[in-house]
Write an enzyme that holds these catalytic residues in place. Structure first.
Site, PDB file in Angstrom:
ATOM      1  N   ASN A 155      -3.746  -5.989  26.700  1.00 56.05           N
ATOM      2  CA  ASN A 155      -3.681  -7.394  26.317  1.00 56.05           C
ATOM      3  C   ASN A 155      -2.611  -8.100  27.151  1.00 56.05           C
ATOM      4  OD1 ASN A 155      -4.025  -9.770  24.587  1.00 56.05           O
ATOM      5  ND2 ASN A 155      -2.063  -9.221  23.666  1.00 56.05           N
ATOM      6  N   ALA A 187       3.431 -15.464  36.211  1.00 61.56           N
ATOM      7  CA  ALA A 187       3.456 -14.153  35.556  1.00 61.56           C
ATOM      8  C   ALA A 187       2.061 -13.612  35.216  1.00 61.56           C
ATOM      9  CB  ALA A 187       4.318 -14.228  34.292  1.00 61.56           C
ATOM     10  N   HIS A 206       0.028 -11.201  26.921  1.00 62.58           N
ATOM     11  CA  HIS A 206       0.634 -12.098  25.939  1.00 62.58           C
ATOM     12  C   HIS A 206       1.634 -13.004  26.665  1.00 62.58           C
ATOM     13  CE1 HIS A 206       1.880 -13.529  22.036  1.00 62.58           C
ATOM     14  NE2 HIS A 206       3.132 -13.477  22.490  1.00 62.58           N
ATOM     15  N   ASN A 229      -7.233 -16.174  33.147  1.00 55.73           N
ATOM     16  CA  ASN A 229      -6.843 -14.779  33.408  1.00 55.73           C
ATOM     17  C   ASN A 229      -8.050 -13.963  33.868  1.00 55.73           C
ATOM     18  OD1 ASN A 229      -3.903 -14.000  32.778  1.00 55.73           O
ATOM     19  ND2 ASN A 229      -4.429 -15.434  31.142  1.00 55.73           N
ATOM     20  N   GLY A 265     -10.387 -18.895  30.262  1.00 54.99           N
ATOM     21  CA  GLY A 265     -10.660 -17.750  31.114  1.00 54.99           C
ATOM     22  C   GLY A 265      -9.962 -17.760  32.465  1.00 54.99           C
ATOM     23  N   ARG A 268     -16.463 -10.903   7.990  1.00 55.96           N
ATOM     24  CA  ARG A 268     -15.647 -10.360   9.083  1.00 55.96           C
ATOM     25  C   ARG A 268     -16.083  -8.944   9.471  1.00 55.96           C
ATOM     26  NH1 ARG A 268     -13.122 -13.837  12.347  1.00 55.96           N
ATOM     27  NH2 ARG A 268     -11.742 -12.626  13.658  1.00 55.96           N
ATOM     28  N   ASP A 290       0.598  -7.159  18.819  1.00 57.38           N
ATOM     29  CA  ASP A 290       1.490  -7.245  19.995  1.00 57.38           C
ATOM     30  C   ASP A 290       2.574  -6.155  19.963  1.00 57.38           C
ATOM     31  OD1 ASP A 290       0.096  -9.563  20.768  1.00 57.38           O
ATOM     32  OD2 ASP A 290       1.451 -10.869  19.665  1.00 57.38           O
TER      33      ASP A 290
HETATM   34  C1  GAR Z   1      -3.122 -17.048  28.016  1.00 59.48           C
HETATM   35  O1  GAR Z   1      -1.912 -17.730  28.152  1.00 59.48           O
HETATM   36  C2  GAR Z   1      -2.899 -15.736  27.307  1.00 59.48           C
HETATM   37  O2  GAR Z   1      -1.690 -15.120  27.636  1.00 59.48           O
HETATM   38  C3  GAR Z   1      -2.908 -16.172  25.870  1.00 59.48           C
HETATM   39  O3  GAR Z   1      -3.938 -17.134  25.786  1.00 59.48           O
HETATM   40  C4  GAR Z   1      -4.054 -17.796  27.050  1.00 59.48           C
HETATM   41  C5  GAR Z   1      -5.495 -17.758  27.484  1.00 59.48           C
HETATM   42  O4  GAR Z   1      -5.709 -18.467  28.685  1.00 59.48           O
HETATM   43  N1  GAR Z   1      -3.093 -15.050  24.974  1.00 59.48           N
HETATM   44  C6  GAR Z   1      -2.475 -14.927  23.804  1.00 59.48           C
HETATM   45  O5  GAR Z   1      -1.765 -15.788  23.334  1.00 59.48           O
HETATM   46  C7  GAR Z   1      -2.732 -13.609  23.081  1.00 59.48           C
HETATM   47  N2  GAR Z   1      -1.863 -13.463  21.964  1.00 59.48           N
HETATM   48  P1  GAR Z   1      -6.975 -18.199  29.605  1.00 59.48           P
HETATM   49  O6  GAR Z   1      -8.213 -18.234  28.707  1.00 59.48           O
HETATM   50  O7  GAR Z   1      -6.980 -19.357  30.584  1.00 59.48           O
HETATM   51  O8  GAR Z   1      -6.814 -16.867  30.288  1.00 59.48           O
END
Ligand code: GAR
Length: 208
Positions: free
Chosen positions: A108, A180, A110, A14, A12, A66, A151
């Site tokens: 999202n 980024a 990525h 982000n 988490g 699911r 994506d």
């Molecule tokens: C981040 O790097 C995000 O961009 C990636 O997972 C990580 C989560 O980190 N997401 C993907 O790969 C989506 N396809 P976080 O939980 O510390 O934010």
């Protein structure tokens, strides 16, 4: 006020960047109304609770198939009545019904420059492992709207990050987050909250 629900799967960081940006006024006109994790006991849920944001876990492990999990996830999102759903490291395929109900209202982050290193099987650390395997010199992150594809939705913003000679996947992941992801995602929310972007013919346009 844009009401935002954030979906997470793990650390988490982000989510934290969004919480901090709302708190310090970098992101305006926005209220974080809920956080949902598909995994129990993750740091992302802790971060939400610490910030006083209602946080719930909706785990596929608690459902017999699911389809039932997907229904529960959609009901969980609906319960917060959000204007925007933010996937901040949410490593679960978004149910079609959710994409349809929240058309152009799910974004999202990525960890690559889409269309490189994205799609099925490219998530989290794996993305950086593949970038290092290929020997690219530049990578980065992309924030995009979510559509039915993996994506493939309209791109809102991207930022390039240098790959250095001795990078491990973990080191590269951290640099991509710092340089980024943690900037792009809050900025995109601020742009949406302040009505600066729209989707036209499958592409994001900034209003001038
Ligand atoms: C981040 O790097 C995000 O961009 C990636 O997972 C990580 C989560 O980190 N997401 C993907 O790969 C989506 N396809 P976080 O939980 O510390 O934010």
């Amino acid at each position: 006020m844009l009401k935002v629900v954030v979906l997470v799967s793990g650390g988490g960081t982000n989510l934290q960047a969004i919480i901090d940006a709302v708190a310090d006024g970098t992101v305006t006109n926005t209220r974080l109304v809920g956080v949902i994790s598909n995994n129990k006991g993750v740091k992302g849920l802790e971060r939400a609770e610490k910030a006083g944001i209602p946080a719930v876990c909706i785990s596929p492990k608690d459902y017999s198939d699911r389809a039932q999990f997907n229904d529960a996830l959609l009901a969980g999102v609906d319960s917060f009545e959000p204007d925007l759903v933010v996937l901040a490291g949410f490593l679960v395929k978004i149910p079609e019904a959710m994409v349809a109900r929240y058309s152009n209202r799910i974004i999202n982050i990525h960890p690559s420059l889409i269309p490189s290193f994205c799609g099925v099987g490219y998530y989290g650390l794996k993305v950086h492992e593949k970038a290092l395997e290929r020997g690219v010199k530049l990578t980065g992150a992309t924030v995009h709207f979510v559509n039915e594809g993996m994506d493939e939705g309209p791109i809102i913003a991207q930022k390039a990050v240098e790959v250095l000679q001795d990078d491990t996947a973990e080191i590269l992941q951290r640099r991509v987050m710092e340089q980024a992801e943690w900037l792009l995602l809050p900025k995109a929310i601020d742009d949406i909250a302040n009505d600066r972007i729209c989707v036209e013919d499958g592409k994001v346009k900034f209003r001038v």
